[in-house]
Design a protein around this motif. Structure first.
Motif, PDB file in Angstrom:
ATOM      1  N   ILE A  37      27.952  43.915  42.945  1.00 37.74           N
ATOM      2  CA  ILE A  37      27.774  43.863  41.918  1.00 37.74           C
ATOM      3  C   ILE A  37      26.105  43.631  41.432  1.00 37.74           C
ATOM      4  O   ILE A  37      25.429  43.366  42.309  1.00 37.74           O
ATOM      5  CB  ILE A  37      28.556  42.971  41.686  1.00 37.74           C
ATOM      6  N   TRP A  38      25.349  43.927  40.150  1.00 35.07           N
ATOM      7  CA  TRP A  38      24.664  43.058  40.057  1.00 35.07           C
ATOM      8  C   TRP A  38      24.392  41.520  38.963  1.00 35.07           C
ATOM      9  O   TRP A  38      24.563  41.993  38.292  1.00 35.07           O
ATOM     10  CB  TRP A  38      23.534  44.183  38.581  1.00 35.07           C
ATOM     11  N   PRO A  39      23.984  40.876  39.661  1.00 35.87           N
ATOM     12  CA  PRO A  39      24.046  39.438  39.387  1.00 35.87           C
ATOM     13  C   PRO A  39      23.394  38.845  37.768  1.00 35.87           C
ATOM     14  O   PRO A  39      24.254  38.140  37.414  1.00 35.87           O
ATOM     15  CB  PRO A  39      23.169  38.458  40.263  1.00 35.87           C
ATOM     16  N   ALA A  40      22.786  40.048  37.754  1.00 38.76           N
ATOM     17  CA  ALA A  40      22.274  39.044  36.280  1.00 38.76           C
ATOM     18  C   ALA A  40      22.695  39.802  35.112  1.00 38.76           C
ATOM     19  O   ALA A  40      22.940  39.041  34.328  1.00 38.76           O
ATOM     20  CB  ALA A  40      20.662  40.305  36.176  1.00 38.76           C
ATOM     21  N   ASP A  41      23.684  41.117  35.151  1.00 36.90           N
ATOM     22  CA  ASP A  41      24.383  41.232  33.686  1.00 36.90           C
ATOM     23  C   ASP A  41      25.866  41.092  34.476  1.00 36.90           C
ATOM     24  O   ASP A  41      26.956  42.054  33.201  1.00 36.90           O
ATOM     25  CB  ASP A  41      23.803  42.194  33.447  1.00 36.90           C
ATOM     26  N   SER A  42      26.253  41.206  35.345  1.00 36.38           N
ATOM     27  CA  SER A  42      27.162  41.551  36.256  1.00 36.38           C
ATOM     28  C   SER A  42      27.900  42.890  35.975  1.00 36.38           C
ATOM     29  O   SER A  42      29.246  43.061  36.026  1.00 36.38           O
ATOM     30  CB  SER A  42      28.363  41.077  35.643  1.00 36.38           C
ATOM     31  N   ASP A  43      26.649  44.157  36.060  1.00 35.96           N
ATOM     32  CA  ASP A  43      27.349  45.153  36.717  1.00 35.96           C
ATOM     33  C   ASP A  43      28.126  45.692  37.554  1.00 35.96           C
ATOM     34  O   ASP A  43      27.323  44.885  38.512  1.00 35.96           O
ATOM     35  CB  ASP A  43      26.085  46.284  36.730  1.00 35.96           C
ATOM     36  N   THR A  44      29.369  46.457  37.469  1.00 31.71           N
ATOM     37  CA  THR A  44      29.306  46.282  38.422  1.00 31.71           C
ATOM     38  C   THR A  44      29.602  47.905  39.324  1.00 31.71           C
ATOM     39  O   THR A  44      30.407  48.541  38.143  1.00 31.71           O
ATOM     40  CB  THR A  44      31.044  46.017  38.912  1.00 31.71           C
ATOM     41  N   ARG A  45      30.053  48.320  40.479  1.00 32.18           N
ATOM     42  CA  ARG A  45      30.793  49.263  40.608  1.00 32.18           C
ATOM     43  C   ARG A  45      31.340  49.466  42.092  1.00 32.18           C
ATOM     44  O   ARG A  45      31.299  48.958  42.903  1.00 32.18           O
ATOM     45  CB  ARG A  45      29.067  49.893  41.308  1.00 32.18           C
ATOM     46  N   TYR A  46      32.489  50.141  41.402  1.00 30.98           N
ATOM     47  CA  TYR A  46      33.801  50.457  42.565  1.00 30.98           C
ATOM     48  C   TYR A  46      33.414  51.541  43.075  1.00 30.98           C
ATOM     49  O   TYR A  46      33.832  52.400  42.835  1.00 30.98           O
ATOM     50  CB  TYR A  46      34.621  49.790  41.741  1.00 30.98           C
ATOM     51  N   SER A  47      34.137  51.314  44.898  1.00 28.81           N
ATOM     52  CA  SER A  47      34.160  52.636  45.777  1.00 28.81           C
ATOM     53  C   SER A  47      35.523  53.445  45.061  1.00 28.81           C
ATOM     54  O   SER A  47      36.377  52.132  44.708  1.00 28.81           O
ATOM     55  CB  SER A  47      34.002  52.236  46.914  1.00 28.81           C
ATOM     56  N   PRO A  48      36.073  54.098  44.281  1.00 27.14           N
ATOM     57  CA  PRO A  48      37.059  55.007  44.496  1.00 27.14           C
ATOM     58  C   PRO A  48      37.900  53.965  45.555  1.00 27.14           C
ATOM     59  O   PRO A  48      39.976  53.988  44.465  1.00 27.14           O
ATOM     60  CB  PRO A  48      36.556  56.585  44.377  1.00 27.14           C
ATOM     61  N   SER A  49      38.279  54.271  46.723  1.00 22.14           N
ATOM     62  CA  SER A  49      38.674  53.346  47.069  1.00 22.14           C
ATOM     63  C   SER A  49      39.716  51.720  47.266  1.00 22.14           C
ATOM     64  O   SER A  49      40.558  50.984  47.417  1.00 22.14           O
ATOM     65  CB  SER A  49      38.136  53.627  49.155  1.00 22.14           C
ATOM     66  N   PHE A  50      39.011  51.199  46.392  1.00 21.74           N
ATOM     67  CA  PHE A  50      38.771  50.066  45.711  1.00 21.74           C
ATOM     68  C   PHE A  50      39.317  49.418  44.929  1.00 21.74           C
ATOM     69  O   PHE A  50      39.832  47.978  44.288  1.00 21.74           O
ATOM     70  CB  PHE A  50      37.542  49.572  46.650  1.00 21.74           C
ATOM     71  N   GLU A  51      38.607  50.002  43.579  1.00 25.38           N
ATOM     72  CA  GLU A  51      38.836  50.242  42.084  1.00 25.38           C
ATOM     73  C   GLU A  51      40.245  50.024  41.846  1.00 25.38           C
ATOM     74  O   GLU A  51      41.117  50.507  42.121  1.00 25.38           O
ATOM     75  CB  GLU A  51      37.845  51.644  41.032  1.00 25.38           C
TER      76      GLU A  51
END
Lengths: 118, 112
Positions: free
Chosen positions: A51-65
């Motif tokens: 997660i990018w704290p400045a704007d909450s941009d998130t990238r999840y691994s498919p295993s956890f999304e």
């Protein structure tokens, strides 16, 4: 001194919700990615996402999304990992770590042990 | 997803002797910018992982110069020039080129 301090160990029942935290200090919280990493007993680390704290941009691994949610509260320089319905298979140590962007995690939290058992 | 492999998985070492760990990726980790997006971490017993080497060959801050990383593309090596007792633990390589980032299975280093 750069520090990531995680919340304490948790014992939960299946189906319960949980939010664990990772508080950053000693650096500009909004300028570094925060990653979450799972480590099951006796196993290697698994990258869950960032997660990018400045704007909450998130990238999840498919295993956890879809199974976990990342969030931040910039006002208290804290990142969170949230489950709505825990399963016994979620029992593991969870680490947060920070990166400037090249994926290299220079600082790590001490880990939060999550135990899910009926 | 990129798959990482390591060898050996177990490495008994003698203090003062050199040691070497190999890491291989299923796809090239060489970016068009010329950097290899490959990190090495050491996880000492009961501790969080700590970054040793990033971008294939750059030592992280505070890491002793007995640790060195080399390689490019799909084949990488971590070398310890003279092992010390404090170097025991599990060494992981991790690709940082494309998400989801993946770790190797780990190489457990202990003292003979």
């Amino acid at each position: 001194e750069v520090q990531l301090v995680q919340s304490g160990a948790e014992v939960k029942k299946p189906g319960e919700s949980l939010k664990i935290s990772c508080k950053g200090s000693g650096y500009t919280f909004t300028s570094y990615w925060i990653a979450w990493v799972r480590q099951m007993p006796g196993q290697g680390p698994e990258w869950m996402g960032v997660i990018w704290p400045a704007d909450s941009d998130t990238r999840y691994s498919p295993s956890f999304e879809g199974r976990v949610t990342f969030s931040v509260d910039k006002s208290v320089t804290t990142a969170y990992l949230h489950w709505t319905r825990l399963q016994p298979s979620d029992s593991a140590m969870y680490f947060c770590a920070m990166s400037s962007g090249s994926g290299s995690y220079t600082n790590w939290g001490q880990g939060t042990l999550v135990t899910v058992s009926s | 997803d990129i798959v990482m492999t390591q060898s050996p998985l177990s490495l008994p070492v003698t203090p003062g002797e050199p040691a070497s760990i190999s890491c291989r990726s299923s796809q090239s980790l060489l970016h068009s910018n010329g950097h290899n997006y490959l990190d090495w971490y050491l996880q000492k017993p009961g501790q969080s992982p700590q970054l040793l080497i990033y971008l294939g060959s750059k030592r992280a801050s505070g890491v002793p110069d007995r640790f060195s990383g080399s390689g490019s593309g799909t084949d990488f090596t971590l070398k310890i020039s003279r092992v010390e007792a404090e170097d025991v633990g599990v060494y992981y390589c991790m690709e940082a080129l494309q998400g989801p980032f993946s770790f190797g299975p780990g190489t457990k280093v202990d003292i003979k």
